[in-house]
Structures are given as structure tokens and as C-alpha cells.
Design a protein around this motif. Structure first.
Motif, mmCIF file in Angstrom:
data_model
loop_
_atom_site.group_PDB
_atom_site.id
_atom_site.type_symbol
_atom_site.label_atom_id
_atom_site.label_comp_id
_atom_site.label_asym_id
_atom_site.label_seq_id
_atom_site.Cartn_x
_atom_site.Cartn_y
_atom_site.Cartn_z
ATOM 1 N N ASN A 54 0.775 -1.470 0.159
ATOM 2 C CA ASN A 54 -0.172 -0.171 0.165
ATOM 3 C C ASN A 54 0.939 1.263 0.003
ATOM 4 N N PHE A 55 2.135 1.250 -0.097
ATOM 5 C CA PHE A 55 3.098 2.281 -0.121
ATOM 6 C C PHE A 55 2.865 2.939 -1.388
ATOM 7 N N PRO A 56 2.856 4.244 -1.576
ATOM 8 C CA PRO A 56 2.540 4.850 -2.669
ATOM 9 C C PRO A 56 4.172 4.844 -3.617
ATOM 10 N N THR A 57 3.747 4.061 -4.776
ATOM 11 C CA THR A 57 4.853 3.968 -5.695
ATOM 12 C C THR A 57 5.690 5.189 -6.190
ATOM 13 N N GLU A 58 5.176 6.333 -6.014
ATOM 14 C CA GLU A 58 5.904 7.599 -6.421
ATOM 15 C C GLU A 58 6.880 8.005 -5.391
ATOM 16 N N ARG A 59 6.713 7.327 -4.234
ATOM 17 C CA ARG A 59 7.644 7.637 -3.124
ATOM 18 C C ARG A 59 8.797 6.674 -2.919
ATOM 19 N N LEU A 60 8.564 5.550 -3.721
ATOM 20 C CA LEU A 60 9.832 4.587 -3.509
ATOM 21 C C LEU A 60 11.042 5.119 -4.033
ATOM 22 N N GLY A 61 12.117 4.721 -3.558
ATOM 23 C CA GLY A 61 13.532 5.446 -3.731
ATOM 24 C C GLY A 61 13.739 6.504 -2.494
ATOM 25 N N THR A 62 13.001 6.482 -1.604
ATOM 26 C CA THR A 62 13.244 7.440 -0.199
ATOM 27 C C THR A 62 13.575 6.900 0.943
ATOM 28 N N GLY A 63 13.622 5.299 0.972
ATOM 29 C CA GLY A 63 13.568 4.836 2.212
ATOM 30 C C GLY A 63 15.021 4.458 2.524
ATOM 31 N N SER A 64 15.329 3.830 3.866
ATOM 32 C CA SER A 64 16.290 3.506 4.251
ATOM 33 C C SER A 64 16.296 2.072 5.026
ATOM 34 N N PHE A 65 17.411 1.418 5.568
ATOM 35 C CA PHE A 65 17.325 0.328 6.327
ATOM 36 C C PHE A 65 17.179 0.990 7.698
ATOM 37 N N ILE A 66 16.256 0.583 8.607
ATOM 38 C CA ILE A 66 16.066 0.980 10.153
ATOM 39 C C ILE A 66 16.409 -0.387 10.783
ATOM 40 N N ASP A 67 17.693 0.249 11.462
ATOM 41 C CA ASP A 67 18.300 -1.037 12.120
ATOM 42 C C ASP A 67 17.350 -1.316 13.379
ATOM 43 N N PRO A 68 16.887 -2.580 13.775
ATOM 44 C CA PRO A 68 16.043 -2.522 14.815
ATOM 45 C C PRO A 68 16.717 -2.566 16.216
ATOM 46 N N ALA A 69 18.083 -2.860 16.198
ATOM 47 C CA ALA A 69 18.758 -2.963 17.353
ATOM 48 C C ALA A 69 18.742 -1.310 17.942
ATOM 49 N N THR A 70 18.675 -0.365 16.973
ATOM 50 C CA THR A 70 18.728 1.162 17.165
ATOM 51 C C THR A 70 17.754 1.958 17.115
ATOM 52 N N ASN A 71 16.634 1.341 16.189
ATOM 53 C CA ASN A 71 15.349 1.974 15.697
ATOM 54 C C ASN A 71 16.009 3.275 15.031
ATOM 55 N N GLN A 72 17.124 3.177 14.458
ATOM 56 C CA GLN A 72 17.659 4.167 13.585
ATOM 57 C C GLN A 72 18.068 3.930 12.150
ATOM 58 N N ALA A 73 17.951 4.584 11.265
ATOM 59 C CA ALA A 73 18.469 4.360 10.062
ATOM 60 C C ALA A 73 19.959 4.174 9.831
ATOM 61 N N ARG A 74 20.278 2.970 9.233
ATOM 62 C CA ARG A 74 21.611 2.641 9.035
ATOM 63 C C ARG A 74 22.489 3.018 7.783
ATOM 64 N N TYR A 75 23.345 3.824 7.976
ATOM 65 C CA TYR A 75 23.867 4.312 6.483
ATOM 66 C C TYR A 75 25.439 3.733 6.563
ATOM 67 N N VAL A 76 26.130 3.593 5.288
ATOM 68 C CA VAL A 76 27.349 3.303 5.130
ATOM 69 C C VAL A 76 28.155 4.064 4.609
ATOM 70 N N PRO A 77 29.444 4.402 4.710
ATOM 71 C CA PRO A 77 30.311 5.458 4.033
ATOM 72 C C PRO A 77 30.307 5.234 2.760
ATOM 73 N N LEU A 78 30.592 6.123 1.879
ATOM 74 C CA LEU A 78 31.190 5.864 0.383
ATOM 75 C C LEU A 78 32.716 5.382 0.630
ATOM 76 N N GLU A 79 32.691 4.062 -0.141
ATOM 77 C CA GLU A 79 33.826 3.247 0.085
ATOM 78 C C GLU A 79 34.472 2.948 -1.374
ATOM 79 N N ILE A 80 35.667 3.518 -1.698
ATOM 80 C CA ILE A 80 35.988 3.198 -2.912
ATOM 81 C C ILE A 80 37.735 2.913 -3.024
ATOM 82 N N THR A 81 37.989 1.751 -3.363
ATOM 83 C CA THR A 81 39.229 1.220 -3.530
ATOM 84 C C THR A 81 39.983 1.614 -4.715
ATOM 85 N N PRO A 82 40.901 2.401 -5.028
ATOM 86 C CA PRO A 82 41.409 2.641 -6.029
ATOM 87 C C PRO A 82 42.373 1.568 -6.677
#
Length: 249
Positions: free
Chosen positions: A126-154
Motif C-alpha cells: 500500500n506504500f505509494p509507488t511514487e515515493r519509492l526510492g526515499t527509504g533506508s534500512f532501519i536497524d531494529p537494534a537502534t531504531n535508527q536508519a543505518r548508513y554506510v560510508p562511501l567506500e572506493i578502493t583505487p
């Protein structure tokens, strides 16, 4: 010359979409078909208050089999050159985060670009399809969004550049993991450390994305399945079939 100019203009248009998407509203971000960005409204979780050491890491490689439309897509996940990015993906697979999620963006015109999915909000029919692409994983241990750093190996480097594009870090080398056809990489907003769960498959060689977005794997079998994915198709399941012991939490 005309063909080269056309290719350059298309590439510039796509890069422009990526940059603008990070500052757009959720609706605008979703409507821009060339935008790999995800909308973030909170501070990425890789600040001093939540160091990288708290994030899952993949030490080595793992294999993930993703089933779409009844057919398997085999992904080799590379923790050797992208340990945190790869670790995050494998951890989310093990949690079942991707099961049932929608591919909300598929871009094949004016030339093959990407198939993007991984927004956890897509599990709700039932989530509006036009809003997909705006969500993040919510870590149940912290109830906060989990983000990872930009990580690129030359290429040739012993460790990755963290939190910066290669251009920002003034690194002239190409990445070890490049945007070749079949590459799997993380979508993010304009903030470098804002990737969470959304990922994309490269439908063609996309060298203009190298150094700006974190590639963490590659499709080794089933690229024909990826080529047939349509917007609205769902990930039926994603399983770690090899290398699970390399994930360190």
C-alpha cells in the motif's frame, strides 16, 4: 565525432540527474529516471557517534543468489575491496530485508543505464509507488536508519578511500571495482555517506560513475534475468549461498 558528442551529452545528463537528485524532494527524486540518489533526512550513521567499527564487514568474498520472476541472479560480493559496503549488503540479505522489495527504477532509454531497488518501504503493497526510492534500512537494534560510508578502493591501493569521491580525494587512479555491465553498486544521496539498502545493477559499462558510487559486486550468472526486469517487479528472495562465514558483525 557526432556519436562521441551524443554519448558525452547523455553521460552529462545522467550525472546531472545524480547530483540534483540528492537535493530534490522525494517526489522529484522518484520522477527523475536517471537519478541513482536516495533521499535522506537524517545525519548518516558514520559520524563520530557511530563509528564504522559498528558496521558489518565482509572479509573476503560471498555469493548471493537473488530470485526475480522465478529465475536466479548470482552475485559475487567483494569484501576484499569494499568490506563495509559488501558487509552491509550481505547482512541485509541474511536479515531477509530484500525479500519482497520492488525494483522501483528501471532505465533503458535513451541507452541502457540501471535497474534500481532495495527500498524497504516497498515491502508494503500500500506504500505509494511514487515515493519509492526515499527509504533506508532501519536497524531494529537502534531504531535508527543505518548508513554506510562511501567506500572506493583505487586500483593498486591497499585500502579504500572513505567518505569521499576519488575526485574529491584527488586520486587519479580508477577504482578496483568499476561500473562494468553487471556491476552491483550502492545508490546514495548527494551526501557521500548516505547509502543504506538501495542498490542498482549496471545495464551497460558506465565509466562516468566510477569513483563517485561504490561498486561492491558483480553479476556472474543471470544477467539475462536482470535485462528483463521491469519497473514494479519484486525480489522474490535473496540468499547467501557461499561465504557467509566471512561476514563479521
Amino acid at each position: 565525432m557526432q556519436i562521441q558528442l551524443r554519448h558525452w551529452l547523455i553521460s552529462l545528463f545522467m550525472i546531472g540527474g545524480l547530483i540534483l537528485g540528492g537535493c530534490a524532494t522525494p517526489q522529484a527524486a522518484s520522477s527523475d529516471s536517471t537519478n541513482l540518489a536516495t533521499e535522506t533526512t537524517t545525519t548518516p550513521a558514520t559520524t563520530a557517534s557511530s563509528p564504522m567499527s559498528n558496521l558489518p564487514r565482509l572479509e573476503g568474498k560471498a555469493t548471493v543468489v537473488m530470485t526475480v520472476n522465478g529465475s536466479p541472479i548470482t552475485i559475487e560480493v567483494d569484501g576484499t575491496h569494499a568490506p563495509v559496503t559488501a558487509g552491509n549488503f550481505v547482512d541485509l540479505v541474511q536479515r531477509g530485508t530484500y525479500d519482497g522489495l520492488v525494483f522501483h527504477r528501471v532505465v533503458r532509454e535513451p541507452q541502457p543505464f540501471v535497474v534500481q531497488g532495495g527500498d524497504p518501504q516497498g515491502k508494503d503493497p500500500n506504500f505509494p509507488t511514487e515515493r519509492l526510492g526515499t527509504g533506508s534500512f532501519i536497524d531494529p537494534a537502534t531504531n535508527q536508519a543505518r548508513y554506510v560510508p562511501l567506500e572506493i578502493t583505487p586500483k593498486g591501493a591497499d585500502k579504500p578511500v572513505i567518505g569521499q569521491t576519488l575526485k574529491s580525494a584527488r586520486v587519479s587512479a580508477v577504482p578496483e571495482l568499476r561500473h562494468t555491465r553487471g556491476a552491483v553498486a550502492m545508490a546514495r544521496s548527494s551526501m557521500p555517506d548516505s547509502a543504506s539498502s538501495q542498490f542498482y545493477f549496471a545495464l551497460a559499462d558506465l565509466p562516468f560513475l566510477d569513483g563517485d558510487y561504490a561498486v561492491f559486486g558483480n553479476v556472474t550468472q543471470g544477467m539475462d534475468v536482470v535485462d528483463k526486469i521491469q519497473q514494479g517487479d519484486r525480489i522474490e528472495s535473496a540468499k547467501v549461498t557461499k561465504g557467509a562465514e566471512n561476514l563479521k558483525k
